[in-house]
Design a protein around this motif. Structure first.
Motif, mmCIF file in Angstrom:
data_model
loop_
_atom_site.group_PDB
_atom_site.id
_atom_site.type_symbol
_atom_site.label_atom_id
_atom_site.label_comp_id
_atom_site.label_asym_id
_atom_site.label_seq_id
_atom_site.Cartn_x
_atom_site.Cartn_y
_atom_site.Cartn_z
ATOM 1 N N ALA A 172 -0.930 -38.767 47.269
ATOM 2 C CA ALA A 172 -2.208 -38.062 47.414
ATOM 3 C C ALA A 172 -3.362 -38.916 46.888
ATOM 4 O O ALA A 172 -4.444 -38.958 47.488
ATOM 5 N N GLU A 178 2.543 -39.789 39.307
ATOM 6 C CA GLU A 178 3.123 -38.506 39.706
ATOM 7 C C GLU A 178 2.583 -38.026 41.061
ATOM 8 O O GLU A 178 3.277 -37.354 41.812
ATOM 9 N N HIS A 179 1.325 -38.375 41.370
ATOM 10 C CA HIS A 179 0.664 -37.916 42.597
ATOM 11 C C HIS A 179 0.221 -39.093 43.467
ATOM 12 O O HIS A 179 -0.804 -39.038 44.135
ATOM 13 N N VAL A 201 -6.722 -35.101 41.645
ATOM 14 C CA VAL A 201 -6.455 -36.221 42.554
ATOM 15 C C VAL A 201 -7.761 -36.911 42.934
ATOM 16 O O VAL A 201 -7.823 -38.134 43.052
#
Length: 184
Positions: free
Chosen positions: A158, A154-155, A126
């Motif tokens: 974050a 997907e992240h 991240v």
């Protein structure tokens, strides 16, 4: 006479590895970050169009015994030489993976570029994904760019919290790409 013949294992890669930075078998010296690095013109020229043009294409480097390189660091150049001599790299440390990717683009080394993309892919977090996304876009590493884009999506929450997300202001088209892919 029917017993198997003992054939020694191949040694070519190890033999070529011993030529990396070998003063004894070199005919050109590169100055990289103040370090002398020894190489063979013919070997570099046969492995890289960039070096062929530099060393045999009539450029001033073609007659010079010493060539200063300012566009690559010493550790990156040594990894690049390892690749040029052996067609492989034993290990690509995370701190030089992106600079090595850039050098592979500059020196027209597609296989090395792919090896770098794969090494970088394995180290995506991240915290570093935006920097890698930007670098892959700038250096036309399309496979890596797609992988980082998928990781970002997907992240996303974050990644948005990470300080590096602000760096996308430099490349609004990438920010648009994220938005458009998120909407699909």
């Amino acid at each position: 006479r029917f017993e198997p013949v003992v054939i020694p294992p191949p040694t070519m890669i190890d033999d070529l590895r011993r030529l990396i930075n070998s003063r004894e078998f070199s005919d050109v010296t590169f100055i990289v970050d103040g370090f002398s690095v020894y190489a063979s013109r013919v070997h570099l020229a046969v492995r890289s169009e960039h070096f062929r043009a530099m060393l045999y294409g009539g450029m001033r480097e073609s007659v010079s015994g010493e060539i200063e390189l300012k566009d690559v660091s010493h550790p990156v150049f040594m990894k690049m030489l390892e690749f040029l001599y052996t067609d492989q790299v034993a290990d690509i440390p995370p701190d030089i993976a992106v600079p090595l990717l850039m050098a592979s683009e500059l020196y027209l080394l597609d296989r090395l570029k792919g090896l770098c993309e794969d090494a970088i892919r394995k180290s995506i977090t991240v915290e570093n994904v935006i920097g890698i996304f930007l670098a892959s876009h700038r250096h036309r590493a399309e496979g890596l760019k797609e992988i980082t884009l998928e990781f970002i999506l997907e992240h996303l929450e974050a990644v948005k919290q990470n300080r590096g997300f602000q760096d996308l202001k430099q490349e609004p088209e990438l920010l648009m790409e994220i938005i458009m892919r998120q909407c699909k």
